[in-house]
Design an enzyme around this catalytic site. Structure first.
Site, PDB file in Angstrom:
ATOM      1  CG  HIS A 277      -1.973  -1.042   1.200  1.00  0.00           C
ATOM      2  ND1 HIS A 277      -2.828  -1.250   0.137  1.00  0.00           N
ATOM      3  CD2 HIS A 277      -2.291  -1.989   2.135  1.00  0.00           C
ATOM      4  CE1 HIS A 277      -3.630  -2.269   0.412  1.00  0.00           C
ATOM      5  NE2 HIS A 277      -3.321  -2.724   1.619  1.00  0.00           N
TER       6      HIS A 277
ATOM      7  CG  HIS B  74      -6.603  -5.221   1.881  1.00  0.00           C
ATOM      8  ND1 HIS B  74      -6.052  -6.109   2.795  1.00  0.00           N
ATOM      9  CD2 HIS B  74      -7.735  -4.741   2.453  1.00  0.00           C
ATOM     10  CE1 HIS B  74      -6.822  -6.155   3.872  1.00  0.00           C
ATOM     11  NE2 HIS B  74      -7.842  -5.342   3.683  1.00  0.00           N
TER      12      HIS B  74
END
Length: 346
Positions: free
Chosen positions: A158, A195
């Site tokens: 991320h 994710h």
């Protein structure tokens, strides 16, 4: 096959983040790395401490302002009366204006959400996590092994070139891919985390030498929300070199494996020379995030299919949180991966 991990990676503990307006415990805890080491030992792998390869490989991915921020912000924050954890309270509409002078402004500029607080030891752990990825990558890049596993914690996918987010500070998978580019012309990053790897996508979005692919819970319903849609295909030279495969919440083995087949076919069309696997285990049916429902047997099939591409491969640990099957999922994945590639986890 060698595995790498540094005890310095256990020093970071972010404590809490905001969920639905409440402060809740961050699940990215040192214990998860300790659990994963049990699977590594069960596999019979030699868990090595990485050498220190310096800042060069990290600076090849991340902006210098950002790297300075990560190393100095905690002291700056404390000097103006801040708490023990750096947590942003404001975010800019964009990052095109002057660089902020105040610690609060810098925190908002470089931290995308509240899930990546910075303590006095965060940089030490993030740096060690990146060195772990570099060590595994060089083992493969330099021809000493066909594959290697980096037990990276904190994770990285991320983190963009200048923004932390989602428990991530340095993008270990991106650093690994850039390291592989020193030898291989065409590198693919396949992200199988629950994710979307938005930081990885951001870093390589305009490049055609590194293909990014991500299988994940549909961001219309799930973090990181604003990236990871199937329509995002790259830009400029990178148009057509970014591929997302969002899955409906609750999808299990069959849906995940079908998306994986599509991703592996695209890697084949790309004629990749080497692969980085961003190995999230949080797609598990037992994971506390609960977005997808992959079983331990499903992780074995994922490992088997990925092993079947038979390319130099670096396995970089991303998500996967404390659960009854966390160690088992890693064991099943690597066992099946090696049964396909070499017949032995060693």
């Amino acid at each position: 096959m060698h595995a790498y991990f540094s005890a310095d990676q256990l020093r970071h503990h972010g404590q809490t983040f905001m969920v639905a307006g409440e402060a809740r415990p961050i699940p990215e805890v040192p214990e998860r790395a300790e659990i994963l080491t049990t699977a590594v030992k069960r596999l019979g792998l030699d868990l090595r401490t990485p050498d220190d390869f310096g800042m060069g490989p990290i600076a090849a991915i991340h902006a210098p302002e950002y790297l300075k921020f990560l190393q100095t912000i905690h002291a700056e924050w404390k000097a103006v009366g801040g708490s023990d954890l750096v947590v942003p309270g404001i975010h800019p509409f964009d990052r095109l204006g002057p660089y902020p002078r105040s610690p609060a402004g810098k925190a908002g500029f470089h931290m995308g959400d509240t899930s990546c607080p910075i303590s006095a030891t965060t940089w030490q752990s993030a740096y060690a996590s990146a060195q772990t990825a570099i060590a595994a990558t060089r083992q493969v890049r330099d021809g000493n092994a066909r594959s290697a596993y980096a037990l990276c914690r904190p994770p990285g996918h991320h983190a963009s070139r200048d923004i932390a987010g989602g428990f991530c500070y340095l993008n270990n998978s991106a650093i690994a891919a850039q390291e592989l580019r020193a030898k291989y012309d065409r590198v693919a990053i396949l992200d199988v985390d629950l994710h979307h790897g938005n930081g990885t996508q951001h870093i390589f979005y305009a490049r055609d030498d590194v293909m990014t692919l991500s299988i994940h819970a549909d961001p219309r319903d799930f973090y990181p929300f604003f990236w990871g849609h199937a329509e995002e295909r790259g830009r400029d030279a990178g148009l057509g070199f970014n591929h997302n495969y969002p899955l409906s919440l609750g999808s299990g083995d069959d849906a995940f494996l079908a998306a994986l087949d599509r991703a592996l076919a695209m890697i084949d069309h790309f004629s990749a020379d080497a692969v980085v696997i961003a190995l999230g285990l949080d797609a598990s049916s037992d994971d506390p995030f609960g977005g997808l429902a992959v079983t331990p047997g499903g992780f074995a099939k994922i490992g088997e299919k990925i092993g079947g591409i038979n390319l130099p491969t670096v396995l970089v640990q991303e998500g996967g949180y404390v659960s009854n099957t966390l160690a088992e999922n890693l064991f099943q994945f690597i066992s099946a991966f090696h049964a396909t590639t070499a017949g032995s986890p060693k």
